[in-house]
Write an enzyme that holds these catalytic residues in place. Structure first.
Site, PDB file in Angstrom:
ATOM      1  N   CYS A   1      18.637 -31.649 -31.235  1.00 51.67           N
ATOM      2  CA  CYS A   1      18.680 -31.394 -29.787  1.00 51.67           C
ATOM      3  C   CYS A   1      18.219 -29.962 -29.547  1.00 51.67           C
ATOM      4  CB  CYS A   1      20.105 -31.584 -29.243  1.00 51.67           C
ATOM      5  SG  CYS A   1      20.220 -31.092 -27.511  1.00 51.67           S
TER       6      CYS A   1
ATOM      7  N   ASN B   1      -3.762 -31.047 -58.089  1.00 51.21           N
ATOM      8  CA  ASN B   1      -4.282 -31.474 -56.797  1.00 51.21           C
ATOM      9  C   ASN B   1      -5.520 -32.336 -57.002  1.00 51.21           C
ATOM     10  OD1 ASN B   1      -3.568 -30.981 -53.936  1.00 51.21           O
ATOM     11  ND2 ASN B   1      -5.705 -30.317 -53.800  1.00 51.21           N
TER      12      ASN B   1
ATOM     13  N   ILE C   1       7.524 -34.448 -44.553  1.00 51.17           N
ATOM     14  CA  ILE C   1       8.689 -34.835 -43.736  1.00 51.17           C
ATOM     15  C   ILE C   1       9.108 -36.272 -44.059  1.00 51.17           C
ATOM     16  CG2 ILE C   1       8.178 -33.173 -41.912  1.00 51.17           C
ATOM     17  CD1 ILE C   1       6.771 -35.320 -40.313  1.00 51.17           C
TER      18      ILE C   1
ATOM     19  N   GLN D   1       6.675 -29.702 -48.192  1.00 49.19           N
ATOM     20  CA  GLN D   1       6.178 -29.530 -46.821  1.00 49.19           C
ATOM     21  C   GLN D   1       6.198 -30.896 -46.123  1.00 49.19           C
ATOM     22  OE1 GLN D   1       2.527 -26.631 -46.723  1.00 49.19           O
ATOM     23  NE2 GLN D   1       2.489 -27.728 -48.688  1.00 49.19           N
TER      24      GLN D   1
ATOM     25  N   SER E   1      -3.230 -28.546 -49.553  1.00 46.24           N
ATOM     26  CA  SER E   1      -4.563 -27.947 -49.379  1.00 46.24           C
ATOM     27  C   SER E   1      -4.518 -26.427 -49.354  1.00 46.24           C
ATOM     28  CB  SER E   1      -5.178 -28.444 -48.070  1.00 46.24           C
ATOM     29  OG  SER E   1      -4.338 -28.075 -46.975  1.00 46.24           O
TER      30      SER E   1
ATOM     31  N   HIS F   1       9.532 -28.179 -43.743  1.00 41.72           N
ATOM     32  CA  HIS F   1       8.981 -28.573 -42.438  1.00 41.72           C
ATOM     33  C   HIS F   1       9.864 -29.587 -41.742  1.00 41.72           C
ATOM     34  CE1 HIS F   1       4.586 -27.317 -43.459  1.00 41.72           C
ATOM     35  NE2 HIS F   1       5.416 -26.289 -43.347  1.00 41.72           N
TER      36      HIS F   1
ATOM     37  N   ALA G   1      -2.375 -37.356 -58.209  1.00 42.52           N
ATOM     38  CA  ALA G   1      -1.017 -36.920 -58.591  1.00 42.52           C
ATOM     39  C   ALA G   1      -0.306 -37.991 -59.420  1.00 42.52           C
ATOM     40  CB  ALA G   1      -0.207 -36.613 -57.332  1.00 42.52           C
TER      41      ALA G   1
ATOM     42  N   GLY H   1      -0.468 -31.398 -54.554  1.00 38.48           N
ATOM     43  CA  GLY H   1      -0.898 -32.165 -53.369  1.00 38.48           C
ATOM     44  C   GLY H   1      -0.875 -31.407 -52.073  1.00 38.48           C
TER      45      GLY H   1
HETATM   46  P1  NAD Z   1      -0.620 -21.793 -39.746  1.00 39.65           P
HETATM   47  O1  NAD Z   1      -1.438 -20.746 -39.062  1.00 39.65           O
HETATM   48  O2  NAD Z   1       0.192 -21.404 -40.925  1.00 39.65           O
HETATM   49  O3  NAD Z   1      -1.506 -23.011 -40.143  1.00 39.65           O
HETATM   50  C1  NAD Z   1      -2.855 -22.779 -40.376  1.00 39.65           C
HETATM   51  C2  NAD Z   1      -3.490 -24.076 -40.095  1.00 39.65           C
HETATM   52  O4  NAD Z   1      -2.701 -24.798 -39.183  1.00 39.65           O
HETATM   53  C3  NAD Z   1      -4.811 -23.852 -39.441  1.00 39.65           C
HETATM   54  O5  NAD Z   1      -5.792 -23.820 -40.464  1.00 39.65           O
HETATM   55  C4  NAD Z   1      -4.912 -25.043 -38.557  1.00 39.65           C
HETATM   56  O6  NAD Z   1      -5.317 -26.150 -39.326  1.00 39.65           O
HETATM   57  C5  NAD Z   1      -3.501 -25.328 -38.167  1.00 39.65           C
HETATM   58  N1  NAD Z   1      -3.060 -24.740 -36.901  1.00 39.65           N
HETATM   59  C6  NAD Z   1      -1.930 -24.038 -36.696  1.00 39.65           C
HETATM   60  N2  NAD Z   1      -1.743 -23.781 -35.398  1.00 39.65           N
HETATM   61  C7  NAD Z   1      -2.800 -24.314 -34.769  1.00 39.65           C
HETATM   62  C8  NAD Z   1      -3.192 -24.380 -33.423  1.00 39.65           C
HETATM   63  N3  NAD Z   1      -2.402 -23.907 -32.451  1.00 39.65           N
HETATM   64  N4  NAD Z   1      -4.375 -24.950 -33.133  1.00 39.65           N
HETATM   65  C9  NAD Z   1      -5.124 -25.461 -34.127  1.00 39.65           C
HETATM   66  N5  NAD Z   1      -4.820 -25.433 -35.413  1.00 39.65           N
HETATM   67  C10 NAD Z   1      -3.652 -24.885 -35.720  1.00 39.65           C
HETATM   68  O7  NAD Z   1       0.287 -22.500 -38.665  1.00 39.65           O
HETATM   69  P2  NAD Z   1       1.383 -21.735 -37.886  1.00 39.65           P
HETATM   70  O8  NAD Z   1       1.143 -21.844 -36.422  1.00 39.65           O
HETATM   71  O9  NAD Z   1       1.543 -20.364 -38.463  1.00 39.65           O
HETATM   72  O10 NAD Z   1       2.639 -22.641 -38.258  1.00 39.65           O
HETATM   73  C11 NAD Z   1       3.831 -21.944 -38.480  1.00 39.65           C
HETATM   74  C12 NAD Z   1       4.571 -22.824 -39.389  1.00 39.65           C
HETATM   75  O11 NAD Z   1       4.741 -24.134 -38.851  1.00 39.65           O
HETATM   76  C13 NAD Z   1       3.788 -23.025 -40.650  1.00 39.65           C
HETATM   77  O12 NAD Z   1       4.169 -21.984 -41.501  1.00 39.65           O
HETATM   78  C14 NAD Z   1       4.225 -24.367 -41.133  1.00 39.65           C
HETATM   79  O13 NAD Z   1       5.268 -24.184 -42.096  1.00 39.65           O
HETATM   80  C15 NAD Z   1       4.824 -25.048 -39.942  1.00 39.65           C
HETATM   81  N6  NAD Z   1       4.041 -26.222 -39.598  1.00 39.65           N
HETATM   82  C16 NAD Z   1       4.631 -27.458 -39.601  1.00 39.65           C
HETATM   83  C17 NAD Z   1       3.885 -28.552 -39.203  1.00 39.65           C
HETATM   84  C18 NAD Z   1       4.452 -29.953 -39.200  1.00 39.65           C
HETATM   85  O14 NAD Z   1       3.844 -30.865 -38.633  1.00 39.65           O
HETATM   86  N7  NAD Z   1       5.594 -30.144 -39.854  1.00 39.65           N
HETATM   87  C19 NAD Z   1       2.586 -28.411 -38.813  1.00 39.65           C
HETATM   88  C20 NAD Z   1       2.046 -27.135 -38.907  1.00 39.65           C
HETATM   89  C21 NAD Z   1       2.776 -26.038 -39.271  1.00 39.65           C
HETATM   90  N1  APR Z   2      -3.281 -36.700 -55.563  1.00 37.48           N
HETATM   91  C1  APR Z   2      -3.220 -35.339 -55.508  1.00 37.48           C
HETATM   92  N2  APR Z   2      -3.645 -34.622 -54.439  1.00 37.48           N
HETATM   93  C2  APR Z   2      -4.146 -35.308 -53.395  1.00 37.48           C
HETATM   94  C3  APR Z   2      -4.231 -36.727 -53.372  1.00 37.48           C
HETATM   95  C4  APR Z   2      -3.768 -37.416 -54.527  1.00 37.48           C
HETATM   96  N3  APR Z   2      -3.818 -38.755 -54.622  1.00 37.48           N
HETATM   97  N4  APR Z   2      -4.787 -37.096 -52.200  1.00 37.48           N
HETATM   98  C5  APR Z   2      -5.032 -35.969 -51.498  1.00 37.48           C
HETATM   99  N5  APR Z   2      -4.669 -34.889 -52.221  1.00 37.48           N
HETATM  100  C6  APR Z   2      -4.762 -33.475 -51.858  1.00 37.48           C
HETATM  101  C7  APR Z   2      -5.990 -33.137 -51.056  1.00 37.48           C
HETATM  102  O1  APR Z   2      -7.040 -32.756 -51.932  1.00 37.48           O
HETATM  103  C8  APR Z   2      -5.512 -31.949 -50.212  1.00 37.48           C
HETATM  104  O2  APR Z   2      -5.765 -30.739 -50.882  1.00 37.48           O
HETATM  105  O3  APR Z   2      -3.648 -33.195 -51.035  1.00 37.48           O
HETATM  106  C9  APR Z   2      -3.991 -32.145 -50.125  1.00 37.48           C
HETATM  107  C10 APR Z   2      -3.513 -32.560 -48.742  1.00 37.48           C
HETATM  108  O4  APR Z   2      -3.736 -31.457 -47.889  1.00 37.48           O
HETATM  109  P1  APR Z   2      -3.296 -31.572 -46.363  1.00 37.48           P
HETATM  110  O5  APR Z   2      -3.738 -32.851 -45.804  1.00 37.48           O
HETATM  111  O6  APR Z   2      -3.720 -30.276 -45.707  1.00 37.48           O
HETATM  112  O7  APR Z   2      -1.698 -31.623 -46.417  1.00 37.48           O
HETATM  113  P2  APR Z   2      -0.719 -30.399 -46.657  1.00 37.48           P
HETATM  114  O8  APR Z   2      -1.323 -29.389 -47.571  1.00 37.48           O
HETATM  115  O9  APR Z   2       0.595 -30.971 -47.030  1.00 37.48           O
HETATM  116  O10 APR Z   2      -0.592 -29.762 -45.168  1.00 37.48           O
HETATM  117  C11 APR Z   2       0.319 -28.658 -45.026  1.00 37.48           C
HETATM  118  O11 APR Z   2       0.069 -28.690 -42.640  1.00 37.48           O
HETATM  119  O12 APR Z   2      -0.219 -30.011 -40.795  1.00 37.48           O
HETATM  120  C12 APR Z   2       0.680 -29.279 -41.499  1.00 37.48           C
HETATM  121  O13 APR Z   2       2.988 -29.517 -41.601  1.00 37.48           O
HETATM  122  C13 APR Z   2       1.800 -30.130 -41.968  1.00 37.48           C
HETATM  123  O14 APR Z   2       3.027 -30.026 -44.000  1.00 37.48           O
HETATM  124  C14 APR Z   2       1.699 -30.074 -43.473  1.00 37.48           C
HETATM  125  C15 APR Z   2       1.005 -28.770 -43.699  1.00 37.48           C
HETATM  126 ZN    ZN Z   3      22.482 -31.226 -27.254  1.00 40.27          ZN
END
Ligand code: NAD
Ligand code: APR
Ligand code: ZN
Length: 234
Positions: free
Chosen positions: A116, A201, A92, A90, A177, A108, A219, A175
């Site tokens: 574009c 995690n 980037i 997930q 949530s 992601h 991790a 890693g």
């Molecule tokens: P989602 O509903 O799957 O995500 C849930 C979490 O995203 C929520 O708990 C909240 O923390 C956050 N969230 C999502 N949209 C939000 C909003 N408009 N306002 C506040 N919090 C918000 O998210 P989604 O809208 O279904 O996302 C669709 C896809 O986009 C996800 O499946 C994910 O793969 C991708 N995504 C990528 C990024 C990124 O920065 N690369 C960020 C979020 C989601």
């Molecule tokens: N080792 C292992 N796990 C860790 C460590 C570590 N050193 N530090 C933090 N973590 C765990 C935390 O406990 C938490 O559960 O990594 C997780 C990070 O969770 P998030 O910050 O929610 O990140 P992620 O799960 O990748 O978010 C998913 O949400 O905002 C969007 O697109 C974005 O890809 C992201 C997606």
């Molecule tokens: Zn173009």
């Protein structure tokens, strides 16, 4: 039990010990900036310069960080494991690639790529993306954006991911949530396929009870130990 095919999902937590901020930990990215402003298409339409600035800062930050033992352990697993290993991230950032992992699936998108929005042309991103940058293909000025999937958008490569998940006899989540779908649902798909499931995690994730086994800690320790254990089973 000897596994044949492993699918590994990683989230921001695997890069935390490299110094890359996570999203939902204390002091995480979403506690400093509103995701609605920088990680949604609406936010980009409202203020593209703010979004470019957010991702330009994160891209610049990557120059100063390096893979940690968890990334290196997964690259070693790919090299030495007799079966197949797929890393779906997930994240980037490019830390898996810099540790030597190949064929990483970025669901992601990637900070290192630009897209574009007008004509769909993708390519390497300059260090600083801006609204002044015209698309080389269609010349549009307003189209260039980071090639990153925002909230509300469809993640990339989902067909391939579900195919690999269906073929895996072990699913490992590292890693993340478990807050964002569809990644948060992979453990249920894996269970439905009869795969073993393992969570590595720092602390229990939202889906921790769904895993056949969960190990909690950094991790950089858990992942090398897990890889040593798996390779010792040869
Ligand atoms: P989602 O509903 O799957 O995500 C849930 C979490 O995203 C929520 O708990 C909240 O923390 C956050 N969230 C999502 N949209 C939000 C909003 N408009 N306002 C506040 N919090 C918000 O998210 P989604 O809208 O279904 O996302 C669709 C896809 O986009 C996800 O499946 C994910 O793969 C991708 N995504 C990528 C990024 C990124 O920065 N690369 C960020 C979020 C989601
Ligand atoms: N080792 C292992 N796990 C860790 C460590 C570590 N050193 N530090 C933090 N973590 C765990 C935390 O406990 C938490 O559960 O990594 C997780 C990070 O969770 P998030 O910050 O929610 O990140 P992620 O799960 O990748 O978010 C998913 O949400 O905002 C969007 O697109 C974005 O890809 C992201 C997606
Ligand atoms: Zn173009």
């Amino acid at each position: 039990m000897q596994f044949q095919s492993i699918l590994i999902l990683t989230g921001a937590g695997i890069s935390a010990e490299s110094g890359v901020d996570t999203f939902r930990d204390v002091g995480g990215i979403w506690s400093k900036v509103r995701l609605e402003d920088v990680a949604t298409p609406e936010g980009f339409a409202r203020d593209p310069a703010m979004v470019h600035d957010f991702y330009n800062q994160r891209r610049a930050g990557l120059a100063g960080v390096k893979p940690n033992p968890a990334h290196h352990a997964l690259a070693r697993l790919e090299r030495e494991f007799s079966g197949s290993v797929t890393v779906v991230t997930q994240n980037i950032d490019d830390l898996h690639e810099r540790a030597g992992s190949r064929g990483v699936i970025h669901m992601h998108g990637e900070l290192a790529k630009a897209l574009c929005a007008r004509c769909g042309t993708r390519g390497p991103s300059p260090d600083q993306l801006s609204t002044e940058l015209a698309c080389r293909q269609c010349g549009s000025l307003a189209g260039m954006r980071p090639d990153v999937v925002w909230f509300g958008e469809m993640p990339y490569h989902m067909d391939m991911i579900y195919d690999r998940l269906a073929a895996a006899d072990l699913f490992v989540s590292i890693g993340t949530s478990g807050a964002v779908y569809p990644a948060a649902g992979f453990v249920e798909d894996a269970r439905a396929n009869g795969s073993r499931t393992l969570e590595l995690n720092l602390e229990p994730s939202a889906g921790t009870m769904l895993f056949s086994e969960a190990r909690h800690g950094p991790a950089s320790r858990l992942v090398p130990d897990f890889v040593d254990e798996l390779l010792a089973r040869r």
